[in-house]
Design a protein around this motif. Structure first.
Motif, mmCIF file in Angstrom:
data_model
loop_
_atom_site.group_PDB
_atom_site.id
_atom_site.type_symbol
_atom_site.label_atom_id
_atom_site.label_comp_id
_atom_site.label_asym_id
_atom_site.label_seq_id
_atom_site.Cartn_x
_atom_site.Cartn_y
_atom_site.Cartn_z
ATOM 1 N N GLU A 250 0.824 -1.209 0.000
ATOM 2 C CA GLU A 250 0.000 0.000 0.000
ATOM 3 C C GLU A 250 0.859 1.260 0.000
ATOM 4 O O GLU A 250 0.611 2.206 -0.763
ATOM 5 C CB GLU A 250 -0.929 -0.018 1.216
ATOM 6 C CG GLU A 250 -1.910 1.135 1.247
ATOM 7 C CD GLU A 250 -2.931 1.001 2.374
ATOM 8 O OE1 GLU A 250 -3.918 1.749 2.339
ATOM 9 O OE2 GLU A 250 -2.739 0.163 3.277
ATOM 10 N N LEU B 172 2.637 1.690 -3.430
ATOM 11 C CA LEU B 172 1.696 2.145 -4.459
ATOM 12 C C LEU B 172 1.320 3.613 -4.252
ATOM 13 O O LEU B 172 1.219 4.378 -5.217
ATOM 14 C CB LEU B 172 0.440 1.277 -4.454
ATOM 15 C CG LEU B 172 0.635 -0.163 -4.949
ATOM 16 C CD1 LEU B 172 -0.598 -0.996 -4.633
ATOM 17 C CD2 LEU B 172 0.936 -0.209 -6.449
ATOM 18 N N ASN B 173 1.126 4.001 -2.996
ATOM 19 C CA ASN B 173 0.799 5.400 -2.699
ATOM 20 C C ASN B 173 1.924 6.348 -3.085
ATOM 21 O O ASN B 173 1.712 7.548 -3.265
ATOM 22 C CB ASN B 173 0.476 5.580 -1.209
ATOM 23 C CG ASN B 173 -0.872 5.004 -0.829
ATOM 24 O OD1 ASN B 173 -1.711 4.744 -1.688
ATOM 25 N ND2 ASN B 173 -1.081 4.784 0.463
ATOM 26 N N ASN C 154 3.845 5.759 -5.791
ATOM 27 C CA ASN C 154 4.059 5.626 -7.246
ATOM 28 C C ASN C 154 5.118 4.609 -7.658
ATOM 29 O O ASN C 154 5.713 4.721 -8.736
ATOM 30 C CB ASN C 154 4.383 6.999 -7.869
ATOM 31 C CG ASN C 154 3.284 8.009 -7.617
ATOM 32 O OD1 ASN C 154 2.115 7.729 -7.866
ATOM 33 N ND2 ASN C 154 3.645 9.166 -7.081
ATOM 34 N N SER D 119 -8.183 -3.474 -1.983
ATOM 35 C CA SER D 119 -8.327 -2.071 -2.386
ATOM 36 C C SER D 119 -7.367 -1.675 -3.501
ATOM 37 O O SER D 119 -7.562 -0.638 -4.136
ATOM 38 C CB SER D 119 -8.135 -1.142 -1.186
ATOM 39 O OG SER D 119 -6.823 -1.260 -0.679
ATOM 40 N N PHE D 120 -6.340 -2.486 -3.742
ATOM 41 C CA PHE D 120 -5.444 -2.126 -4.848
ATOM 42 C C PHE D 120 -5.286 -3.215 -5.906
ATOM 43 O O PHE D 120 -4.384 -3.168 -6.729
ATOM 44 C CB PHE D 120 -4.060 -1.653 -4.363
ATOM 45 C CG PHE D 120 -3.545 -2.285 -3.097
ATOM 46 C CD1 PHE D 120 -3.795 -1.700 -1.863
ATOM 47 C CD2 PHE D 120 -2.785 -3.445 -3.133
ATOM 48 C CE1 PHE D 120 -3.313 -2.262 -0.691
ATOM 49 C CE2 PHE D 120 -2.295 -4.011 -1.957
ATOM 50 C CZ PHE D 120 -2.567 -3.410 -0.733
ATOM 51 N N ASN E 251 -7.007 -3.557 -8.495
ATOM 52 C CA ASN E 251 -7.196 -2.937 -9.806
ATOM 53 C C ASN E 251 -6.266 -1.754 -10.051
ATOM 54 O O ASN E 251 -6.411 -1.052 -11.055
ATOM 55 C CB ASN E 251 -8.661 -2.487 -9.971
ATOM 56 C CG ASN E 251 -9.612 -3.669 -9.987
ATOM 57 O OD1 ASN E 251 -9.308 -4.715 -10.554
ATOM 58 N ND2 ASN E 251 -10.757 -3.514 -9.336
ATOM 59 N N HIS E 252 -5.329 -1.541 -9.142
ATOM 60 C CA HIS E 252 -4.378 -0.435 -9.312
ATOM 61 C C HIS E 252 -3.488 -0.720 -10.522
ATOM 62 O O HIS E 252 -2.973 -1.834 -10.665
ATOM 63 C CB HIS E 252 -3.525 -0.293 -8.044
ATOM 64 C CG HIS E 252 -2.766 0.988 -7.950
ATOM 65 N ND1 HIS E 252 -1.723 1.296 -8.796
ATOM 66 C CD2 HIS E 252 -2.882 2.042 -7.101
ATOM 67 C CE1 HIS E 252 -1.233 2.477 -8.472
ATOM 68 N NE2 HIS E 252 -1.927 2.952 -7.445
ATOM 69 N N ASN F 205 -0.507 -0.061 -11.174
ATOM 70 C CA ASN F 205 0.886 -0.401 -10.850
ATOM 71 C C ASN F 205 1.025 -1.680 -10.027
ATOM 72 O O ASN F 205 2.120 -2.014 -9.573
ATOM 73 C CB ASN F 205 1.552 0.748 -10.077
ATOM 74 C CG ASN F 205 1.881 1.935 -10.948
ATOM 75 O OD1 ASN F 205 1.688 1.899 -12.165
ATOM 76 N ND2 ASN F 205 2.355 3.013 -10.345
#
Length: 332
Positions: free
Chosen positions: A29, A32-33, A35, A54-55, A57-58, A60
């Protein structure tokens, strides 16, 4: 949340093994936050899909469902990565006593697979979760990285073997490694359920449910409880440090203070009572000491401060406040 360091992490490619677990999902998390491009490898033996939902589908983030005991899974996940943050393991001293074979397969054979895949892919640095259990029967306090005793459990043996393998892979193959000896990490996303749940989430859940928590022993055993954001900071600093003496070392990851189990429960009851005043009056029970338990644990963090610039922000009180807030929201 821990300090934002967006510029340094922008676009770097990181594999987090055990990325659906407690520590791993928090690392994913944060990366990803900031970048980074993140690969997550997990077999969901102890990790949870909701930790990473929660990520999923992110853009990256890529999930590799696989097992570190399978070399092909390791190679697929590490392909094209700059760094590895190796968190995958079977934790828990009692679990290792009940099932030493599986603990060894995951923590030693799986670790060796990941080191091999890292070597073959030419990854810049392999940062791995080591353990304060490596100090074993050493009674020296605070714990300094160069003074260890004999292991007190199969789990402790596996984590010490990790350090030995990392050292050999540097000397023989030139792999850059850093081991992080975690001291009783706690915080959001730590699972309160199951036979091998860590003490803080287990106590929190029991208190919320108005059950009496059971302390193993008389409550005088003490630990250097370490909040998750301090651990995230340490992983990132270990990964990116360019200090000439930083790599191919092991470091304590802790706050540098110890808290007894009785004191811990006192703080938890105080914090939870802000949500439910009845929790103040819940009685504590005492049970037998656990086999393989170390009586006292306190880390020296001088080495991490001097070589990595480690500066932990969260003491036990601040960390427990944040944890209780998270658990109240997620367990009620």
């Amino acid at each position: 949340m821990t300090h934002e360091i967006t510029d340094e992490l922008q676009g770097i490619k990181v594999l987090v093994t055990g990325g659906a677990g407690f520590i791993g999902s928090n690392l994913c998390e944060f990366l990803l936050n900031n970048n980074a491009i993140v690969h997550c490898l997990d077999n969901f033996a102890t990790g949870h899909r909701e930790n990473i939902s929660s990520f999923l589908n992110h853009p990256n983030f890529t999930l590799f469902t696989g097992d570190i005991r399978n070399l092909t899974d390791c190679k697929n996940a590490v392909s094209s990565m700059d760094y590895v943050l190796h968190q995958a393991a079977l934790g828990s001293v009692p679990r290792s006593i009940n099932d030493p074979i599986t603990t060894n397969e995951v923590n030693v054979s799986g670790f060796l697979n990941m080191l091999t895949a890292t070597r073959d892919e030419g990854v810049k640095r392999f940062v791995y979760a080591a353990s304060s259990s490596t100090y074993g029967d050493s009674t020296t306090l605070p714990k300094e990285e160069d003074i260890i005793g004999k292991p007190l459990s199969p789990y402790a043996i596996t984590k010490y073997v990790n350090e030995l393998y990392a050292n050999i892979f540097h000397k023989v193959y030139g792999v850059d490694t850093i081991g992080l000896r975690y001291f009783n990490v706690f915080g959001r996303k730590q699972d309160p359920n199951g036979a091998y749940a860590a003490v803080i989430p287990k106590f929190v859940k029991q208190l919320i449910d108005h059950q009496s928590p059971v302390i193993n022993g008389d409550g005088s055993f003490s630990r250097d409880f370490t909040y998750i954001d301090n651990v995230i900071e340490m992983n990132v600093k270990a990964m990116l440090s360019i200090h000439p003496d930083a790599a191919n070392n092991v470091y304590n990851v802790a706050y540098g203070e110890r808290t007894t189990l009785i004191e811990l429960l006192g703080i938890l009851k105080e914090e939870l009572a802000q949500y439910d005043t009845a929790i103040k009056d819940i009685e504590i029970q005492f049970g037998p000491e656990r086999v393989g338990d170390v009586p006292h644990s306190l880390a020296s963090i001088d080495k991490a401060k001097s070589l990595l610039g480690y500066a932990p922000v969260f003491d036990i009180k601040k960390g427990l406040q944040a944890s209780v807030d998270w658990y109240w929201e997620h367990l009620k």
